[in-house]
Write an enzyme that holds these catalytic residues in place. Structure first.
Site, PDB file in Angstrom:
ATOM      1  N   ARG A  73       0.847  -1.194   0.000  1.00 48.49           N
ATOM      2  CA  ARG A  73       0.000   0.000   0.000  1.00 48.49           C
ATOM      3  C   ARG A  73       0.883   1.246   0.000  1.00 48.49           C
ATOM      4  NH1 ARG A  73      -1.849   0.719   4.466  1.00 48.49           N
ATOM      5  NH2 ARG A  73      -1.295  -1.180   5.581  1.00 48.49           N
ATOM      6  N   TYR A 201      -1.666  -3.471  -6.670  1.00 40.31           N
ATOM      7  CA  TYR A 201      -1.500  -4.112  -5.363  1.00 40.31           C
ATOM      8  C   TYR A 201      -2.842  -4.186  -4.608  1.00 40.31           C
ATOM      9  CZ  TYR A 201      -0.378  -5.082  -0.594  1.00 40.31           C
ATOM     10  OH  TYR A 201      -0.369  -5.673   0.648  1.00 40.31           O
ATOM     11  N   GLY A 202      -3.071  -5.323  -3.962  1.00 41.82           N
ATOM     12  CA  GLY A 202      -4.348  -5.581  -3.280  1.00 41.82           C
ATOM     13  C   GLY A 202      -4.953  -4.385  -2.560  1.00 41.82           C
ATOM     14  N   GLY A 203      -4.206  -3.826  -1.607  1.00 45.03           N
ATOM     15  CA  GLY A 203      -4.748  -2.734  -0.792  1.00 45.03           C
ATOM     16  C   GLY A 203      -5.019  -1.465  -1.577  1.00 45.03           C
ATOM     17  N   LYS A 210      -9.742  -2.421   1.581  1.00 48.18           N
ATOM     18  CA  LYS A 210      -9.400  -1.300   2.463  1.00 48.18           C
ATOM     19  C   LYS A 210     -10.162  -0.037   2.065  1.00 48.18           C
ATOM     20  CE  LYS A 210      -6.159  -3.718   4.464  1.00 48.18           C
ATOM     21  NZ  LYS A 210      -6.341  -4.209   5.821  1.00 48.18           N
ATOM     22  N   HIS A 230     -10.676  -2.651  11.374  1.00 47.19           N
ATOM     23  CA  HIS A 230      -9.575  -3.489  10.871  1.00 47.19           C
ATOM     24  C   HIS A 230      -9.377  -4.631  11.872  1.00 47.19           C
ATOM     25  CE1 HIS A 230      -5.073  -3.474   9.456  1.00 47.19           C
ATOM     26  NE2 HIS A 230      -5.787  -4.334   8.771  1.00 47.19           N
ATOM     27  N   SER A 252      -1.206  -4.233  10.332  1.00 46.68           N
ATOM     28  CA  SER A 252      -0.812  -5.221   9.326  1.00 46.68           C
ATOM     29  C   SER A 252       0.388  -6.030   9.792  1.00 46.68           C
ATOM     30  CB  SER A 252      -0.428  -4.505   8.035  1.00 46.68           C
ATOM     31  OG  SER A 252      -1.399  -3.543   7.740  1.00 46.68           O
ATOM     32  N   ALA A 253       0.353  -7.316   9.471  1.00 51.00           N
ATOM     33  CA  ALA A 253       1.482  -8.226   9.716  1.00 51.00           C
ATOM     34  C   ALA A 253       1.873  -8.351  11.194  1.00 51.00           C
ATOM     35  CB  ALA A 253       2.680  -7.821   8.863  1.00 51.00           C
ATOM     36  N   CYS A 254       0.869  -8.299  12.080  1.00 47.68           N
ATOM     37  CA  CYS A 254       1.105  -8.585  13.514  1.00 47.68           C
ATOM     38  C   CYS A 254       0.533  -9.950  13.862  1.00 47.68           C
ATOM     39  CB  CYS A 254       0.419  -7.556  14.396  1.00 47.68           C
ATOM     40  SG  CYS A 254       1.332  -6.045  14.579  1.00 47.68           S
ATOM     41  N   LYS A 256      -2.561 -11.238  12.571  1.00 51.38           N
ATOM     42  CA  LYS A 256      -4.030 -11.319  12.597  1.00 51.38           C
ATOM     43  C   LYS A 256      -4.529 -12.594  11.914  1.00 51.38           C
ATOM     44  CE  LYS A 256      -6.338  -7.679  11.147  1.00 51.38           C
ATOM     45  NZ  LYS A 256      -5.443  -6.904  10.274  1.00 51.38           N
ATOM     46  N   THR A 257      -3.925 -12.888  10.748  1.00 53.82           N
ATOM     47  CA  THR A 257      -4.389 -14.062  10.005  1.00 53.82           C
ATOM     48  C   THR A 257      -4.099 -15.335  10.805  1.00 53.82           C
ATOM     49  OG1 THR A 257      -4.037 -12.848   7.965  1.00 53.82           O
ATOM     50  CG2 THR A 257      -4.291 -15.219   7.763  1.00 53.82           C
ATOM     51  N   ASN A 258      -2.926 -15.389  11.446  1.00 53.11           N
ATOM     52  CA  ASN A 258      -2.606 -16.563  12.270  1.00 53.11           C
ATOM     53  C   ASN A 258      -3.606 -16.696  13.420  1.00 53.11           C
ATOM     54  OD1 ASN A 258      -0.402 -16.915  10.643  1.00 53.11           O
ATOM     55  ND2 ASN A 258       1.079 -16.132  12.113  1.00 53.11           N
ATOM     56  N   ASP A 277      -9.470  -9.845   8.563  1.00 49.98           N
ATOM     57  CA  ASP A 277      -8.979  -8.487   8.290  1.00 49.98           C
ATOM     58  C   ASP A 277      -9.980  -7.372   8.610  1.00 49.98           C
ATOM     59  OD1 ASP A 277      -6.829  -6.855   7.377  1.00 49.98           O
ATOM     60  OD2 ASP A 277      -7.856  -6.565   5.462  1.00 49.98           O
ATOM     61  N   ASN A 372       6.480  -8.648   1.615  1.00 52.74           N
ATOM     62  CA  ASN A 372       5.018  -8.455   1.606  1.00 52.74           C
ATOM     63  C   ASN A 372       4.372  -9.306   0.507  1.00 52.74           C
ATOM     64  OD1 ASN A 372       2.612  -7.286   2.600  1.00 52.74           O
ATOM     65  ND2 ASN A 372       2.614  -5.746   0.976  1.00 52.74           N
ATOM     66  N   ARG A 374       2.156 -12.236  -1.017  1.00 52.82           N
ATOM     67  CA  ARG A 374       0.815 -12.540  -0.501  1.00 52.82           C
ATOM     68  C   ARG A 374       0.215 -13.782  -1.143  1.00 52.82           C
ATOM     69  NH1 ARG A 374      -1.795  -8.762   3.196  1.00 52.82           N
ATOM     70  NH2 ARG A 374      -0.260  -7.125   3.500  1.00 52.82           N
ATOM     71  N   GLY A 499      -0.070 -20.898  18.250  1.00 53.47           N
ATOM     72  CA  GLY A 499      -1.098 -21.745  18.872  1.00 53.47           C
ATOM     73  C   GLY A 499      -1.184 -21.583  20.385  1.00 53.47           C
TER      74      GLY A 499
HETATM   75  C1  OXD Z   1      -3.055  -4.650   5.327  1.00 54.94           C
HETATM   76  C2  OXD Z   1      -3.633  -5.826   4.664  1.00 54.94           C
HETATM   77  O1  OXD Z   1      -2.168  -3.998   4.763  1.00 54.94           O
HETATM   78  O2  OXD Z   1      -4.502  -6.470   5.256  1.00 54.94           O
HETATM   79  O3  OXD Z   1      -3.494  -4.368   6.462  1.00 54.94           O
HETATM   80  O4  OXD Z   1      -3.256  -6.109   3.526  1.00 54.94           O
HETATM   81 MN    MN Z   2      -5.167  -5.511   7.058  1.00 55.94          MN
END
Ligand code: OXD
Ligand code: MN
Length: 590
Positions: A73, A201-203, A210, A230, A252-254, A256-258, A277, A372, A374, A499
C-alpha cells in the site's frame, strides 16, 4: 432505457476508452477464462499475469508477479477527499474533491486503450444481510478481476440489488502504466466512490477491501451508527462446546491471520474463523454488538506462514475446492513448479527464482520472496470456517482485543476497566512497523485501533464515535489489549505465540464468563499467574513476571509520545480521552 449503473459504466468507458467492456458474473467458468487470458495474453513487463503452479501439490494455484515498484500500500499517495478538509483529519492526505477529480480525469483519459474493461458487480457482506452493500468496480487487469472474485461475493445478485438505483458503491481502477509518479488512490466518501490509478497491489486495487470496507465504510458507519474496523472475527469453542465470539484489531502483519485460524495448543479448545482483516460491527436489537466479515477471501502475508505458525492456512491453500488461489510476489521453485517463501517448512530449495523472476541464492543477502508477498485464497477453503460465516446478522461479540507489536512496555494481556478506558487503550495503541505499507521497518508508529491508515475521516471524531457506540450498547463487549511480542533482556520474544495464544484467549473467556479474578495495575487488569493456563509451557517465573511488568519509570517517554500524538487531533479530540490520559499519568505518578 439504460439504468444509472449502465450509464455510469458508459461514461467511464468514454473517458478510459477500453477496446472491450466485459461484465463479469463471478462464475468459476469465467474465472477460468480470465486466468487463461492472463496466462496467455496480458502481461506486466515481461511476465504474463498468471503462471500455473504445480496443480498436484497446490491445486488451482497461480503465481503472479507485480510490477517491481508496486508491492505494498502507498499511504503517501492515498487521499480522502471530503469537501471540508477537517473531516479528513490529520490522519489522511486531503485534496479538494473537484481538484482531485480533475487530476484523475487527466490521468484516466484513454488509460484503458488496447485493454478490456472488466465490470465487477459484487456485494460486501452476504447479499441477504441488512448490513451488506452493493458495489461495482471497473478494472483493466485480469489479476484484479480474479482477485475480487475470491475476496468478495461477485455475482449478478449485486446488479439485482442495485436495480434502477443510483445508490451503489463505485470503484474505478486502472493500473495505468504503473508509474509511481502517476499513482493515486482517491476516496470520495460522500459519493461512495473510490478512484485508483497506477497500482495493481491488493490494498490499492481491490477497491472493496481497504478502500471501501474500511475508509468509505467507516464514514458511513459514523453517519449510520455502526463501526467498520480493521479486525479479525473468530469463535472460541471451549471444552464444553460453548462458543464465544471475539474481534481483534491489530496493525498489518502482527499475526491477525494466524490468530483468525489459530490451532489451539490447549486440548478441548477450538477456533472458528469468520474473518482475518475486516469487521463491520452493528448494535443488535438485544443491545449487543454483532460482527460480520464483509469479505470472502484471505489476502495474507506469505513469509512466515508454515505448518508450525499456521497449519490451517496451509490446509486452506492446498484445498481443491474454490477456483483459483493466487500467490503474488513469492519466490518460485522451477524444479517442482511450486511457490516458496521465507519461513515455509522444509529446507531451502536450490536454484530458486526470486519474486522478480531472477535466479536467487542464499548468499545474495536479499529475500527470495518479497517480504510483503501474498496469497489470495477463498475463506470457504478454510477447515476452520465458522458455520456462522454466512449468517446475515453476524455473531454477537463478547470481547474486543486491541493489539500491536511492542517489544517493551505493553503486557501480554490487559483488561480495560470499562468501555471508555478500553477506547483509550485503543487510542494509544502502537506498533513497530512492518512491510505491508511502504515505510521504514521497525520504528514505533501509533496506530489507534489499527485504523490509522484506514479511517476515512478525522480520527478525533472516530474516537468520539467509539465512545458514543459504547453508550448505546446495553451489553458492550469487554475490551482487552494484547501484545505477543515483549522481549527479554537478550532481545528474545518471551511468549511463544501462535497456537499458544489460546492460553490468553482462554483467560479472556474466563473473565468474560466471570470465572476468574484479576490483578489491578496502572494500565488495567492483568491475570493472576495462577489463572493463566501455562501447563506444558516452560517459561521461567522471572520472565513470566516480566510479561506483565509495568514500570512507571519506563513509561515516561511513552506518555510524552502519546501526548504528542493526541495533540495532532486538537479541536476534535474528545474530553474523555484527555481525562483517561490524565488518569493514566496519575496512576503511573508521572
Ligand atoms: C493490510 C492488509 O495492509 O490487510 O493491512 O493487507
Ligand atoms: Mn489488514
Amino acid at each position: 432505457m439504460s439504468t444509472p449503473l449502465q450509464k455510469w459504466v458508459e461514461e467511464q468507458a468514454k473517458l478510459t476508452q477500453p477496446d472491450n467492456i466485459y461484465w463479469c458474473d463471478g462464475s468459476e467458468e469465467e474465472a477460468r477464462k480470465l486466468i487463461d487470458i492472463g496466462s496467455k495474453k496480458e502481461r506486466i513487463g515481461e511476465h504474463f499475469i498468471f503462471q500455473a503452479l504445480n496443480q498436484d501439490k497446490w491445486p488451482n494455484a497461480y503465481l503472479h508477479r507485480s510490477h517491481p515498484t508496486d508491492v505494498a500500500r502507498t499511504e503517501h499517495l492515498t487521499f480522502v477527499c471530503h469537501n471540508n478538509k477537517n473531516n479528513s483529519g490529520p490522519n489522511n492526505n486531503w485534496m479538494q474533491p473537484d481538484e482531485a477529480k480533475k487530476l484523475m480525469m487527466k490521468l484516466s483519459a484513454g488509460c484503458m486503450k488496447g485493454k478490456t474493461m472488466y465490470v465487477l458487480p459484487y456485494t460486501m457482506g452476504h447479499p441477504d444481510s441488512p448490513y451488506s452493500k452493493a458495489c461495482v468496480q471497473l478494472t483493466d487487469v485480469s489479476y484484479v478481476a480474479v482477485s475480487m472474485r475470491i475476496m468478495t461475493r461477485m455475482s449478478k445478485k449485486a446488479i439485482d440489488k442495485i436495480g434502477e438505483s443510483a445508490d451503489f458503491v463505485k470503484g474505478i481502477h486502472s493500473v495505468g502504466d504503473f508509474d509511481p509518479e502517476k499513482r493515486y488512490i482517491m476516496h470520495f466518501p460522500d459519493e461512495h466512490l473510490v478512484w485508483s490509478i497506477g497500482s495493481g497491489y491488493g490494498g490499492n486495487a481491490l477497491l472493496g477491501k481497504k478502500c471501501f470496507s474500511l475508509r468509505i465504510a467507516s464514514w458511513l458507519g459514523l453517519q449510520e451508527g455502526w463501526l467498520a474496523e480493521h479486525m479479525v472475527i473468530l469463535g472460541i469453542q471451549d471444552p464444553k462446546g460453548k462458543i464465544n465470539y471475539i474481534t481483534a484489531a491489530m496493525p498489518s502483519a502482527c499475526g491477525k491471520t494466524n490468530l483468525a485460524m489459530l490451532e489451539s495448543a490447549l486440548p478441548g479448545y477450538k477456533i472458528w474463523t469468520i474473518g482475518d482483516d475486516i469487521a463491520w460491527l452493528n448494535i443488535g436489537p438485544d443491545g449487543r454488538l454483532y460482527a460480520i466479515n464483509p469479505e470472502t477471501g484471505l489476502f495474507g502475508v506469505a513469509p512466515g506462514t508454515s505448518l508450525k505458525t499456521n497449519p490451517n492456512m496451509l490446509h486452506t491453500l492446498k484445498k481443491k475446492d474454490f477456483y483459483p488461489t493466487l500467490f503474488t510476489n513469492t519466490a518460485f521453485n522451477p524444479e517442482t513448479n511450486e511457490p516458496w517463501w521465507e519461513g515455509l517448512d522444509g529446507p531451502i530449495p536450490q536454484n530458486l527464482i526470486d519474486w522478480q523472476g531472477k535466479p536467487w541464492n542464499t548468499q545474495q543477502g536479499t529475500k527470495a520472496a518479497h517480504p510483503n508477498s501474498r496469497f489470495t485464497v477463498s475463506i470457504y477453503n478454510s477447515p476452520t470456517l465458522s458455520k456462522e460465516f454466512d449468517n446475515p446478522i453476524g455473531v454477537p461479540i463478547s470481547a474486543i482485543i486491541l493489539g500491536g507489536k511492542r517489544t517493551q512496555l505493553i503486557p501480554l494481556v490487559t483488561e480495560a476497566l470499562n468501555w471508555q478506558h478500553g477506547v483509550f487503550m485503543g487510542v494509544r495503541n502502537g506498533s513497530e512497523t512492518t512491510a505491508a505499507a511502504i515505510h521504514k521497518e521497525g520504528i514505533l508508529r501509533r496506530d489507534p485501533m489499527a485504523m490509522l491508515p484506514f479511517c476515512g475521516y478525522n480520527m478525533g471524531d472516530y474516537f468520539q464515535h467509539w465512545l458514543n457506540m459504547g453508550k448505546r450498547m446495553k451489553h458492550p463487549p469487554k475490551i482487552y489489549s494484547v501484545n505477543w511480542f515483549r522481549v527479554d533482556d537478550e532481545g528474545k520474544f518471551i511468549w511463544p505465540g501462535f497456537g499458544e495464544n489460546i492460553r490468553v484467549l482462554k483467560w479472556i473467556l474466563d473473565r468474560v464468563n466471570n470465572k476468574v479474578g484479576a490483578r489491578e495495575t496502572p494500565l488495567g487488569l492483568v491475570p493472576e499467574l495462577k489463572d493463566l493456563d501455562l501447563k506444558g509451557l516452560d517459561i521461567p517465573l522471572a520472565k513470566l513476571e516480566k510479561l506483565f511488568q509495568v514500570n512507571p519509570l519506563d513509561w515516561k517517554e511513552e506518555l510524552q509520545d502519546i501526548k504528542k500524538f493526541l495533540a495532532k487531533f486538537e479541536g476534535n479530540l474528545p474530553q474523555e480521552i484527555l481525562t483517561e490520559y490524565e488518569s493514566l499519568s496519575a496512576k503511573l505518578k508521572i
